[in-house]
Design an enzyme around this catalytic site. Sequence first.
Site, PDB file in Angstrom:
ATOM      1  N   ASP A 245      -5.901 -16.844   2.614  1.00  0.00           N
ATOM      2  CA  ASP A 245      -4.488 -16.514   2.796  1.00  0.00           C
ATOM      3  C   ASP A 245      -3.976 -17.022   4.142  1.00  0.00           C
ATOM      4  O   ASP A 245      -4.752 -17.455   4.988  1.00  0.00           O
ATOM      5  CB  ASP A 245      -4.266 -14.996   2.662  1.00  0.00           C
ATOM      6  CG  ASP A 245      -5.331 -14.176   3.394  1.00  0.00           C
ATOM      7  OD1 ASP A 245      -6.025 -14.736   4.255  1.00  0.00           O
ATOM      8  OD2 ASP A 245      -5.449 -12.975   3.104  1.00  0.00           O
TER       9      ASP A 245
ATOM     10  N   ASN B 127      -6.066   0.000   1.936  1.00  0.00           N
ATOM     11  CA  ASN B 127      -5.429   0.385   0.664  1.00  0.00           C
ATOM     12  C   ASN B 127      -6.042  -0.344  -0.530  1.00  0.00           C
ATOM     13  O   ASN B 127      -5.476  -0.353  -1.615  1.00  0.00           O
ATOM     14  CB  ASN B 127      -3.914   0.130   0.724  1.00  0.00           C
ATOM     15  CG  ASN B 127      -3.574  -1.347   0.931  1.00  0.00           C
ATOM     16  OD1 ASN B 127      -4.459  -2.205   0.919  1.00  0.00           O
ATOM     17  ND2 ASN B 127      -2.303  -1.655   1.115  1.00  0.00           N
TER      18      ASN B 127
ATOM     19  N   HIS C 181      -6.669  -3.664  -0.738  1.00  0.00           N
ATOM     20  CA  HIS C 181      -6.261  -5.048  -1.001  1.00  0.00           C
ATOM     21  C   HIS C 181      -7.384  -6.023  -0.674  1.00  0.00           C
ATOM     22  O   HIS C 181      -8.230  -5.758   0.172  1.00  0.00           O
ATOM     23  CB  HIS C 181      -4.958  -5.412  -0.283  1.00  0.00           C
ATOM     24  CG  HIS C 181      -5.026  -5.635   1.195  1.00  0.00           C
ATOM     25  ND1 HIS C 181      -4.390  -4.830   2.111  1.00  0.00           N
ATOM     26  CD2 HIS C 181      -5.638  -6.592   1.923  1.00  0.00           C
ATOM     27  CE1 HIS C 181      -4.597  -5.295   3.324  1.00  0.00           C
ATOM     28  NE2 HIS C 181      -5.372  -6.363   3.250  1.00  0.00           N
TER      29      HIS C 181
ATOM     30  N   GLU D  17      -1.755  -6.920  -2.447  1.00  0.00           N
ATOM     31  CA  GLU D  17      -1.491  -5.510  -2.205  1.00  0.00           C
ATOM     32  C   GLU D  17      -1.524  -4.728  -3.526  1.00  0.00           C
ATOM     33  O   GLU D  17      -1.474  -5.321  -4.607  1.00  0.00           O
ATOM     34  CB  GLU D  17      -0.102  -5.368  -1.561  1.00  0.00           C
ATOM     35  CG  GLU D  17       0.030  -6.056  -0.195  1.00  0.00           C
ATOM     36  CD  GLU D  17      -0.622  -5.262   0.946  1.00  0.00           C
ATOM     37  OE1 GLU D  17      -1.610  -4.540   0.722  1.00  0.00           O
ATOM     38  OE2 GLU D  17      -0.126  -5.389   2.076  1.00  0.00           O
TER      39      GLU D  17
HETATM   40  C1  GLP Z   1      -6.146  -8.715   6.101  1.00  0.00           C
HETATM   41  C2  GLP Z   1      -6.745  -9.903   5.357  1.00  0.00           C
HETATM   42  C3  GLP Z   1      -7.859  -9.467   4.427  1.00  0.00           C
HETATM   43  C4  GLP Z   1      -8.805  -8.539   5.134  1.00  0.00           C
HETATM   44  C5  GLP Z   1      -8.073  -7.303   5.610  1.00  0.00           C
HETATM   45  C6  GLP Z   1      -8.971  -6.300   6.286  1.00  0.00           C
HETATM   46  O1  GLP Z   1      -5.176  -8.083   5.379  1.00  0.00           O
HETATM   47  N1  GLP Z   1      -5.771 -10.632   4.617  1.00  0.00           N
HETATM   48  O2  GLP Z   1      -8.530 -10.619   3.938  1.00  0.00           O
HETATM   49  O3  GLP Z   1      -9.862  -8.158   4.278  1.00  0.00           O
HETATM   50  O4  GLP Z   1      -7.071  -7.735   6.525  1.00  0.00           O
HETATM   51  O5  GLP Z   1      -9.109  -6.615   7.635  1.00  0.00           O
HETATM   52  P1  GLP Z   1     -10.225  -6.056   8.580  1.00  0.00           P
HETATM   53  O6  GLP Z   1     -11.491  -6.703   8.171  1.00  0.00           O
HETATM   54  O7  GLP Z   1      -9.808  -6.489   9.959  1.00  0.00           O
HETATM   55  O8  GLP Z   1     -10.236  -4.586   8.409  1.00  0.00           O
END
Ligand code: GLP
Length: 261
Positions: A69, A138, A140, A145
């Site tokens: 992304d 949440n 995702h 989302e």
């Molecule tokens: C973002 C990314 C996800 C990731 C998520 C969790 O939203 N787009 O790919 O898994 O954050 O992030 P973290 O690993 O910092 O908790």
Amino acid sequence: MEIIIAKDAEQAAAVVADRFEEVLHARGEDGAVLGLATGSSPVLTYRELISRHREQGLSFAHARAFLLDEYIGLSADHEQSYHRFIRDTFTGHVDIPDELVLSPDGEAPDPRAEAVRYDASIGEAGGVDIQILGIGANGHIGFNEPTSSFGSRTRVKTLTEQTVRDNARFFSSSDEVPIHVLTQGLETIREARRIVLIATGEGKARAVRDMVEGPVSAACPASILQMHPAVTVVVDESAARDLTHADYYRFIQSQKDRLDS
Ligand code: GLP
């Protein structure tokens, strides 16, 4: 789903790095197609892979990579763009050719057309051999989302307030977090041949439970992984806290360890 409960985040990262190493070796000079993720969850895995590259000669020279992304509106070299993040934390420190580390263009004049182009480019490369994923609080994955369609492909999405708040820690304030993104869809992600999801810390415990033991539901986008035949979920003790069947997963793991030794 294979569930591995590691004793801590370091051990979890080593398990995920092992899976990447297996795929890199298996694909050899044919070139593995790696699916990479941003966020803090994969950082220790990337660090482990960098150290295996430096100390044991693990090579990425034949590999290529696709990111999940990107924020819309951030240039590729913006400090908080995912394009920049992946180079700073991982690919810039190993021998993967930089021009083969691909991400959606957050500055494309037509983001919808960019989404279609990017999605097609993954297929043209033969599809992803191994995809690393984190999970949002949440549920995702990528930026899909809750209520994202299980049939979705790479597209423009609007972030939830919670995700904007969660990701604000990387920016000077939450006002700076872009609210629109380009993300691989759930169907796109599901096409990866192997998926390894890493989650650590108690902030992820509920999302991990919903993903692994909850109903398959768009309310928890990661629950779609229950439908994939080759998924490994690697969690530390804190992220495993709410799993009803944790003892069973540990038992399976201990039996596998016995078979392997
Ligand atoms: C973002 C990314 C996800 C990731 C998520 C969790 O939203 N787009 O790919 O898994 O954050 O992030 P973290 O690993 O910092 O908790």
